[in-house]
Structure formats: C-alpha cells, structure tokens
Design an enzyme around this catalytic site. Structure first.
Site, PDB file in Angstrom:
ATOM      1  N   TRP A 192      39.934  45.514  39.908  1.00 21.89           N
ATOM      2  CA  TRP A 192      39.979  44.162  40.474  1.00 21.89           C
ATOM      3  C   TRP A 192      39.738  44.282  41.987  1.00 21.89           C
ATOM      4  CZ3 TRP A 192      44.760  41.604  42.673  1.00 21.89           C
ATOM      5  CH2 TRP A 192      44.533  40.248  42.946  1.00 21.89           C
ATOM      6  N   ASP A 273      49.885  47.337  37.082  1.00 19.32           N
ATOM      7  CA  ASP A 273      49.524  45.949  37.352  1.00 19.32           C
ATOM      8  C   ASP A 273      49.427  45.269  35.993  1.00 19.32           C
ATOM      9  OD1 ASP A 273      48.460  43.513  37.973  1.00 19.32           O
ATOM     10  OD2 ASP A 273      46.758  44.292  39.133  1.00 19.32           O
ATOM     11  N   LYS A 309      48.208  33.967  33.921  1.00 21.53           N
ATOM     12  CA  LYS A 309      47.373  33.855  32.718  1.00 21.53           C
ATOM     13  C   LYS A 309      48.210  33.572  31.477  1.00 21.53           C
ATOM     14  CE  LYS A 309      44.785  35.561  35.769  1.00 21.53           C
ATOM     15  NZ  LYS A 309      43.523  36.128  36.117  1.00 21.53           N
TER      16      LYS A 309
END
Ligand code: PGU
Length: 463
Positions: A192, A273, A309
C-alpha cells in the site's frame, strides 16, 4: 533487495525516550522539515518548480514559493473520476465497497447501532481518554487475536483506539521510533503506497522485502524468505494480515508457519496491518489466522486494525493499535508511552465511530448480523472475480487471466501496465491506479462488459 529509503533525515527525531515532541531540538526539527519538503515535492514536475520560483511569484504571499504538491496516487484517482462528465465512468481506484447498483453501502447493522446510540439519552459528548473507548479497545483486541488467545487471557495486550488503520500504523511507528532499539522496518514490494510515507515520517528507516512475482502473478516465497533471512536481527517487519494490497496474493497457512518460524528465530518483530479482516474469505476468524499464529507462540507483535472496510466506516476513522507483550507489567508501561505519543498528536480519538463498533461487537445479535452482511460483501467481490474472468475468456482476450479468480480480497492486480491503464481511462473512462490494480468492490454485473471491452482493447492495441 534494494533499500528504498535509507536513514531518512529525521530518523533520529525520536531517538530516545527523552526526545518527546515537546523536546525536539531545532536541528531535528530542520531535518524533519527537509524530509517533509522532500515528500511534498516528490513526483512534482520540473515545471512546477519553475513556475514557483521567487521571481515568478506575483502575489506577495509569504507562501508564494510553495510548489504544487502531487495528488495522492490512490485518492487522486477519485479526484480525477469526480471531474469526468462521462455517464459511462467507473471508479475502480479506491478500495471502497459499492453495491451492485454502484452505490456506497451503510450496513444495516451500523444503522441499527446508530439508532440505539441516538436513543440513549444518557450518552454525552465528553472527551474520551487518550487511549480511547475502553470497551472498544478490549473488544477490538479480542476480534483480531481471538477471545481465547493467551495474550488476551493473560492480560498482556495493550490496545489504543486510533484514527482508523492509517492512524494506528502511525502511532505504532512513532512508538517504535522512540522505544525500540532497531529502527528499520521492512515492507513488502509492492505494498500500500502510504506505508513508506507513514513509517518514514514516524522516524523509521524503511526497507523492502520481495513479495510479489510478476512472472507467476503469485507470491515470491523464496525471495521473501531470503530477504527476511538476511534482515538485521530485531528489525520490524510489516505483514499484511490478509488480502494483501495491492496484489491480492496471500501466503498459505503453511507458508505463514514458515514465515513465523523464520521471524521468531531471527527475533524479527511483526507489525501486522489488518485492514481487511473478513473481506478476504468472508470469515473474521479465517482472515485473522496469520496474526493469531504469531499471538499464540508467546512472542511479541503489533497489529493495526481498521474498521473502514469490514464495517463500512470509512469516514468515521475508527481503528485500533494493539501491542502484544510478554508480561502485563510491560503492557502497562508500553501503554503509558503510547499515551505520550498520542496526546501531542491529536489528544484523544473521536467517540462516535468507536461507539458504533463497540455496540455491534458486544451484542450477540448485532454481531451475528454483522458477520452475515460482511460475508455478503465478500461474496459479491468473489462473484465479480468470476464474472470478469468468464467475460474475458468468452471474449477471447489474449492472456491467462486466472489470477483474477486466484487473488483474494478487495483488489485484483491485473498486470496491466501504466500505458494500458492511461488508455483505459482516456478511452473508456475507467479509473484505476497506474500500477494496474482494480478494486473489485467497485465493479458490478452492469459494468463488467464495459471493463472487459476496455481490457480487451488495451491488451490487443498496446501489447
Ligand atoms: N492499510 C492497508 C493495507 C490499506 O489498504 C488501507 C486502505 C489502509 C491501511 C488504511 O485504511 P484506513 O483504515 O482508511 O486508514 N487502503 C485503501 C483506501 C484508500 C487509501 O489509500 O487510504 C486503498 O484503496 O488502498
């Protein structure tokens, strides 16, 4: 393995416990500003600096010299999409869930929790403690580590509520830069895009380990083991808990076990993460397996959680940083230092999003309802993978597209190159990041044929 950032100018900005923000020397302050300037000017063209030279500045603002910064490589895609007037435009850039109708989704269970909160007249809008909402923190640690996990049972986890996944990574990074002896963090190639910036500005030195193999469109497991095997003992390693972004490629459970053994044998510190728990497989437990294996072996780790999310709480900015430690005494002291990181940064976190999450996590019925809605989102994404794959096959688009159904989570790493991506945006109004990543969650049965046309044209015309 080539280091991307070695010893950033501010790598010693928080070098010792005594160098708290209020004590940052003017020398390290200057180094920090130099780094910020470097990041701000990154990707800006020579034209930008020409037009911004002092002689060209007409206005007499004290900021006339400020150069135009580049748009963010991910969030900037939405900016460009919003400007496009075409009725056929499709945004496959940002990782944000959309319904079959292409609309953002507020989960039913979130609406219910919010209603409960609104109806509860005893609720007030006082400041939260620096570490956030206590019950949210406790429930978040259980969600990722498992309610019966040894560190949870033995009270040797400290959890602080942070500003979504990004804030949790940043607080964790700042804590490590101040209190951990090895200030190098290894992140996967690719990863990311914000990871490098978050950790560099936190004061860590960022290096890379091999992860993705473009030839197989799968995991470069050998390269990963070699790079972690030669990282200095004690280095921090950033691991995507599941649904690796941008590649959609995760290690198998057997491979995770090998990674765990290697990392523990070399005293490498895992920093997970976890931005997609529940989104990869549709199961909260299955998607937490990587973290739980490390948590079960008695060793230490950090994990950043995001509810953006899996609860659709993107704009509420709700997440948590948990640090698993060897003893509850160390956990208490670590928490006291996390407070010293957070207090000068944003004082304490916002109350609303964390209250929604806590309301859902603590109520059996709401929790069950959430898992059903979450699974429906994951299933819709998986069905989009099959639809796109079938559609490309039916069209006879050159290439092996099986990676679309093999990859997992929100994204497909298509293998399209930046030129092909630019072509698809210009000619078909399809917006995606230039690395060829598409957000499967942004796709619907209605837009699959249009995307198929675009990919087919890109691949056949710009081979
Ligand atoms: N970590 C990973 C691996 C992510 O993919 C994202 C979000 C985050 C952390 C941060 O999430 P927050 O909880 O919202 O702070 N990545 C998405 C969203 C857009 C972005 O870049 O922030 C993406 O499209 O890659």
């Amino acid at each position: 393995m080539s280091p991307q950032f070695t010893s950033p100018p501010n790598s010693d900005a928080h070098s010792s416990p005594s160098s708290s923000s209020s004590l940052i020397s003017s020398a390290s302050d200057r180094r920090l500003s130099a780094l910020v300037r470097h990041l701000a000017a990154e990707e800006s063209s020579p034209m930008d600096s020409l037009s911004a030279s002092p002689t060209a500045a007409r206005a007499d603002s004290v900021f006339a010299h400020v150069v135009q910064g580049p748009e963010d490589p991910i969030l900037g895609v939405t900016v460009a999409y919003n400007k496009d007037q075409s009725p056929n435009k499709v945004n496959l850039g940002v990782g944000a869930y959309r319904t079959e109708e292409g609309k953002p989704l507020v989960l039913n269970v979130v609406r219910k929790a919010e209603q409960k909160l609104v109806n509860d007249m005893s609720r007030v809008k006082e400041y939260l403690p620096i570490v956030g909402l206590a019950e949210f923190n406790k429930l978040s640690a259980r969600l990722i580590l498992g309610a019966d996990s040894p560190p949870v049972q033995e009270n040797r986890v400290t959890t602080v509520q942070c500003l979504s996944g990004t804030g949790s990574l940043r607080v964790g990074g700042e804590f490590l830069a101040r209190h951990y002896q090895e200030r190098t963090i290894y992140i996967p190639t690719p990863t990311w895009g914000n990871h490098t910036k978050v950790f560099t500005l936190a004061g860590l030195s960022v290096k890379n380990y091999r992860y993705y193999d473009p030839a197989t469109r799968g995991l470069n497991f050998q390269g990963l083991l070699e790079d972690l095997g030669s990282a200095p003992a004690g280095a921090v390693v950033l691991l995507h808990a599941c649904a690796h972004n941008p590649t959609g490629v995760d290690p198998t459970l057997e491979q995770w076990e090998q990674i765990r053994q290697l990392m523990r044998s070399r005293a490498l510190l895992p920093f997970f993460d976890s931005a997609y728990q529940g989104f990869a497989s549709g199961s909260l437990d299955a998607d937490a397996q990587s973290v739980r294996r490390f948590a079960a072996d008695g060793g230490e780790l950090l994990v950043a959680q995001s509810y953006a999310k899996n609860m659709g709480l993107y704009g509420e900015r709700v997440g948590a940083l948990s640090i698993v430690l060897k003893t509850s005494e160390v956990a208490t002291k670590v928490e006291s230092q996390l407070k010293l990181v957070i207090r000068p940064m944003y004082s304490n976190p916002p109350i609303h999003g964390a209250s929604i999450v806590a309301t859902i996590l603590k109520d059996r019925d709401l929790f069950n309802e959430w898992t059903i809605e979450l699974k429906a989102m994951a299933d819709r994404i998986i069905s989009m993978r099959h639809q796109l794959f079938d559609s490309l096959r039916a069209k006879g688009t050159p290439g092996d597209w099986s990676h679309i159904i093999k990859q997992i989570g929100m994204f497909t790493f298509t293998g399209l190159n930046p030129e092909q991506v630019a072509f698809m945006t210009k000619e078909y109004h399809i917006y995606m990041t230039s690395d060829g990543r598409i957000s499967m969650a942004g796709l619907s049965s209605r837009t699959v044929p249009h995307l198929t046309e675009a990919i087919h044209a890109a691949v056949t015309r710009l081979a």
